[in-house]
Design a protein around this motif. Structure first.
Motif, PDB file in Angstrom:
ATOM      1  N   LEU A 204       3.777  12.613 -22.645  1.00  0.00           N
ATOM      2  CA  LEU A 204       4.278  11.976 -21.430  1.00  0.00           C
ATOM      3  C   LEU A 204       3.565  12.532 -20.201  1.00  0.00           C
ATOM      4  O   LEU A 204       3.273  11.802 -19.258  1.00  0.00           O
ATOM      5  N   ALA A 205       3.264  13.838 -20.240  1.00  0.00           N
ATOM      6  CA  ALA A 205       2.559  14.447 -19.103  1.00  0.00           C
ATOM      7  C   ALA A 205       1.181  13.801 -18.941  1.00  0.00           C
ATOM      8  O   ALA A 205       0.754  13.496 -17.826  1.00  0.00           O
ATOM      9  N   VAL A 206       0.503  13.548 -20.069  1.00  0.00           N
ATOM     10  CA  VAL A 206      -0.831  12.944 -19.976  1.00  0.00           C
ATOM     11  C   VAL A 206      -0.708  11.514 -19.429  1.00  0.00           C
ATOM     12  O   VAL A 206      -1.465  11.099 -18.542  1.00  0.00           O
ATOM     13  N   LEU A 207       0.290  10.782 -19.947  1.00  0.00           N
ATOM     14  CA  LEU A 207       0.481   9.414 -19.451  1.00  0.00           C
ATOM     15  C   LEU A 207       0.769   9.429 -17.951  1.00  0.00           C
ATOM     16  O   LEU A 207       0.309   8.564 -17.200  1.00  0.00           O
TER      17      LEU A 207
ATOM     18  N   ARG B 177      -4.797   5.040 -21.849  1.00  0.00           N
ATOM     19  CA  ARG B 177      -3.358   4.702 -21.807  1.00  0.00           C
ATOM     20  C   ARG B 177      -2.954   3.930 -23.046  1.00  0.00           C
ATOM     21  O   ARG B 177      -1.898   4.166 -23.629  1.00  0.00           O
ATOM     22  N   ARG B 178      -3.810   3.031 -23.479  1.00  0.00           N
ATOM     23  CA  ARG B 178      -3.513   2.222 -24.662  1.00  0.00           C
ATOM     24  C   ARG B 178      -3.408   3.117 -25.902  1.00  0.00           C
ATOM     25  O   ARG B 178      -2.475   3.035 -26.685  1.00  0.00           O
TER      26      ARG B 178
ATOM     27  N   GLU C  96      -2.325   7.837 -12.144  1.00  0.00           N
ATOM     28  CA  GLU C  96      -3.174   7.886 -10.955  1.00  0.00           C
ATOM     29  C   GLU C  96      -4.609   7.505 -11.308  1.00  0.00           C
ATOM     30  O   GLU C  96      -4.988   7.509 -12.473  1.00  0.00           O
ATOM     31  N   GLU C  97      -5.371   7.206 -10.261  1.00  0.00           N
ATOM     32  CA  GLU C  97      -6.793   6.894 -10.454  1.00  0.00           C
ATOM     33  C   GLU C  97      -7.475   8.034 -11.194  1.00  0.00           C
ATOM     34  O   GLU C  97      -7.129   9.203 -10.980  1.00  0.00           O
ATOM     35  N   LEU C  98      -8.425   7.700 -12.028  1.00  0.00           N
ATOM     36  CA  LEU C  98      -9.154   8.723 -12.773  1.00  0.00           C
ATOM     37  C   LEU C  98     -10.559   8.809 -12.174  1.00  0.00           C
ATOM     38  O   LEU C  98     -11.364   7.894 -12.355  1.00  0.00           O
TER      39      LEU C  98
ATOM     40  N   LEU D  90     -15.976   8.398 -16.113  1.00  0.00           N
ATOM     41  CA  LEU D  90     -14.632   8.633 -16.669  1.00  0.00           C
ATOM     42  C   LEU D  90     -13.646   7.551 -16.221  1.00  0.00           C
ATOM     43  O   LEU D  90     -12.755   7.147 -16.982  1.00  0.00           O
ATOM     44  N   SER D  91     -13.820   7.078 -14.989  1.00  0.00           N
ATOM     45  CA  SER D  91     -12.858   6.111 -14.434  1.00  0.00           C
ATOM     46  C   SER D  91     -12.740   4.854 -15.305  1.00  0.00           C
ATOM     47  O   SER D  91     -11.691   4.228 -15.340  1.00  0.00           O
TER      48      SER D  91
END
Ligand code: MSP
Length: 593
Positions: free
Chosen positions: A240-243, A223-224, A248-250, A215-216
């Protein structure tokens, strides 16, 4: 000068995407839902609800999720009537630890519990008029094929590896939780038990060798996607919450469990000692129903709109698009997110004993009444509180009094003895206020009404595009109020059909009010299908005259013929929506106790 205002209005209507009559008949110039021309011939749209856990019976929150999707889908069908252009799926999520444990607690085999509760969801959705074209169960063979194929793709693309995974696991949410999301609460024997900070559900420490998804690697592509498509997740605060989460690191994601621990699920292909993680299994349902892995699924993917509750946003807006990208596919077209229903200010839960049974509500308030309530009061951005008095008050005022009263006022025998759609008199209601001859009777507010109703279909479409169905209903309700004001202002009951002076104006007042009702009936179809059918049938509007493509309001005002003028009204004269507060003894009883 005389026609300037009317022409301006006509131009605005054309620009607004409302069909207008023209010399060669009506033309539809809508730009389609979602801000793109997806109502062009051949364009497809696929709507989905989440698939529902079968650990417990359905409640009103589940029904709400399904009704939002149903209304979006029905509205789309009004724009693009071809049955081949729209699909709508729902279903049940039947695997995983949660179901395995619920079945054990109920003393049932998991398959038996699944059959029982899945049937309850199917029955509820049928009763509530949820017009899905497919109901998928994750225990079906077609779904197993889809999930295992999807898994194979991820594996072939090097996105799965085996590793030791440890952390807190919440069976109720079916997910791993970081330490920061876990707290301690006194358990039944008084000692501190670890629970999920958000849901309060118990968590347990899990340490296993699992298959892990990279996933990382997908943080940047996600984001794109979210930056490039501002409507990917709607409403905006959820995007915006998802962004924000993606700031943070995934971490990589465990996508299987030891079969000895979780046997109720789909085995990892080629490794029976592992069962596929229930969320990966569940998310693939969206592909199963469109025929995946057969090539036919490509006709529907990614033209997909997922309707989901806010609690499952991370799974749909992070895991799912990442998995899709990993398998070489595009993320879904839209993710529409809604908030939750609380009851008397509290979260609905079995332990609090405050779960509202949707069946009882459909019986008490009628199917259309309860659909209207949930969709009119449910605001995607915020949680909404449920209580019975609120339902009665809303339905009595908006459906029984305002809409039903308006219909009754314009069709009752004493006011409309011929039982027809009366003739519109252009001299009484000329194309501009205050400029016509002695017969002109229309006032400035009447022109405001015509303008409001003429632009209503476009406004409603925009609210649907933005997943603000409650605003669409608010706009309709406001126009209903305005139309009642129009009728009140001109008091047709004081005018006489016998008088050569009154009669043309009386006919015009009724004609305009019936035209408004025709627009309201057409626009209410996605939310209250039976009530809208009753209303349109009473107006004599045939089945082929109910689409948005055919909806051109008050053509006589714009100098075009009106197909309804002089037509007989439908024979059904009963109340459109009976008041609830007089007929519901249970409410008085509920008040007293
Ligand atoms: N099985 C998962 C979804 C998998 S989709 C690939 C799941 N199921 S659920 O039964 O718990 O929830 C289904 C839907 O009901 C979710 O959208 C959830 O947000 C919604 N609701 C559950 N409780 C709710 C309320 N109280 N109010 C409104 N919607 C609620 O999650």
């Amino acid at each position: 000068m005389l026609r300037v205002r009317a022409l301006r209005l006509l131009r605005r209507r054309r620009a607004s995407g409302v069909s207008v009559p023209g010399p060669s008949g009506p033309r539809h110039c809508s730009s389609g839902p979602l801000g793109v021309r997806d109502d062009a011939p051949g364009a497809r749209a696929f709507f989905t609800t989440p698939i529902f856990y079968v650990n417990a019976a359905p409640h009103i929150g589940h029904l709400y999720s399904a009704l939002l999707a149903d209304a979006l889908c029905r509205h789309r069908r009004l724009r693009v009537p071809s049955a081949a252009a729209t699909r709508f799926s729902t279903g049940t999520d039947e695997h995983g630890l949660k179901i395995q444990q619920a079945a054990a607690a109920a003393g049932l085999a998991p398959a038996e519990l699944c059959d029982r509760v899945s049937a309850q969801f199917q029955q509820l959705f049928r009763d509530a008029g949820v017009s899905s074209t497919d109901f998928v169960r994750t225990t079906e063979a077609r779904h197993r094929v889809a999930v295992q194929h999807f898994w194979g793709l991820l594996e072939a693309r090097g996105l799965l590896y085996k590793g030791l995974y440890e952390g807190w696991y919440c069976a109720s949410e079916e997910c791993f939780l970081p330490e920061a999301k876990v707290t301690r609460q006194p358990g039944p024997s008084g000692n501190a038990c670890p629970v999920s900070l958000e849901s309060g559900h118990p968590v347990s420490w899990t340490k296993e060798e699992n298959y892990i998804f990279r996933l990382s690697q997908f943080r940047e592509p996600l984001r794109r996607w979210l930056r490039d498509d501002p409507q990917a997740v709607t409403p905006e605060p959820f995007r915006l919450a998802v962004l924000q989460w993606l700031e943070e690191e995934l971490p990589d994601l465990s996508v299987s469990r030891r079969s000895s621990h979780l046997h109720w699920g789909i085995p990892v292909p080629g490794d029976d000692s592992q069962t596929i993680y229930v969320w990966l299994d569940a998310l693939v349902n969206y592909l199963t129903v469109i025929g995946y892995p057969n090539a036919e699924f490509r006709a529907w993917w990614p033209a997909t709109s997922h309707i989901i509750g806010k609690d499952i946003l991370k799974f749909h807006a992070i895991y799912w698009p990442a998995l899709l990208l990993g398998a070489g596919m595009s993320p879904p077209h839209r993710i529409y997110v809604h908030s939750h229903w609380t009851v008397c200010g509290q979260k609905m839960s079995k332990s609090l004993g405050n779960v509202v049974d949707p069946r009882t509500c459909l019986d008490r308030y009628t199917v259309d009444g309860f659909r209207y309530f949930l969709l009119r009061q449910g605001v995607p951005n915020w949680d909404c509180d449920y209580y019975d008095e609120k339902v009665v008050k809303l339905l009595d005022s908006e459906l029984a009094d305002a809409l039903g009263g308006l219909l009754n006022r314009c069709t009752a025998n004493r006011i409309n003895p011929s039982g027809t759609y009366p003739v519109f008199c252009a001299n009484c209601f000329p194309p501009a206020p205050g400029v016509a001859g002695p017969s002109a009777r229309a006032q400035a507010e009447d022109y405001a009404l015509v303008n409001a109703v003429a632009t209503l279909p476009r406004q409603v479409a925009e609210h649907y595009d933005n997943f603000q169905i409650y605003k669409a209903l608010e706009a309709v309700s406001s126009c209903v109020r305005q139309t009642n004001g129009f009728v009140q202002r001109h008091a047709p009951w004081k005018l006489s059909w016998e008088s050569p002076v009154d009669a043309p104006w009386l006919g015009t007042v009724l004609h305009v009010a019936l035209e408004c009702l025709r627009v309201f009936g057409t626009l209410l179809q996605p939310v209250t299908p039976s009530l809208a059918d009753k209303l349109l049938s009473r107006l004599g509007v045939s089945a082929t005259e109910r689409g948005l493509g055919e909806l051109f309001f008050l053509p006589r005002f714009f100098g075009y013929p009106c197909p309804f003028e002089g037509r007989r009204l439908g024979p059904e004269t009963g109340l459109l929506f009976p008041r609830l507060d007089q007929s519901r003894a249970w409410l008085v009883k509920a008040h007293r106790t």
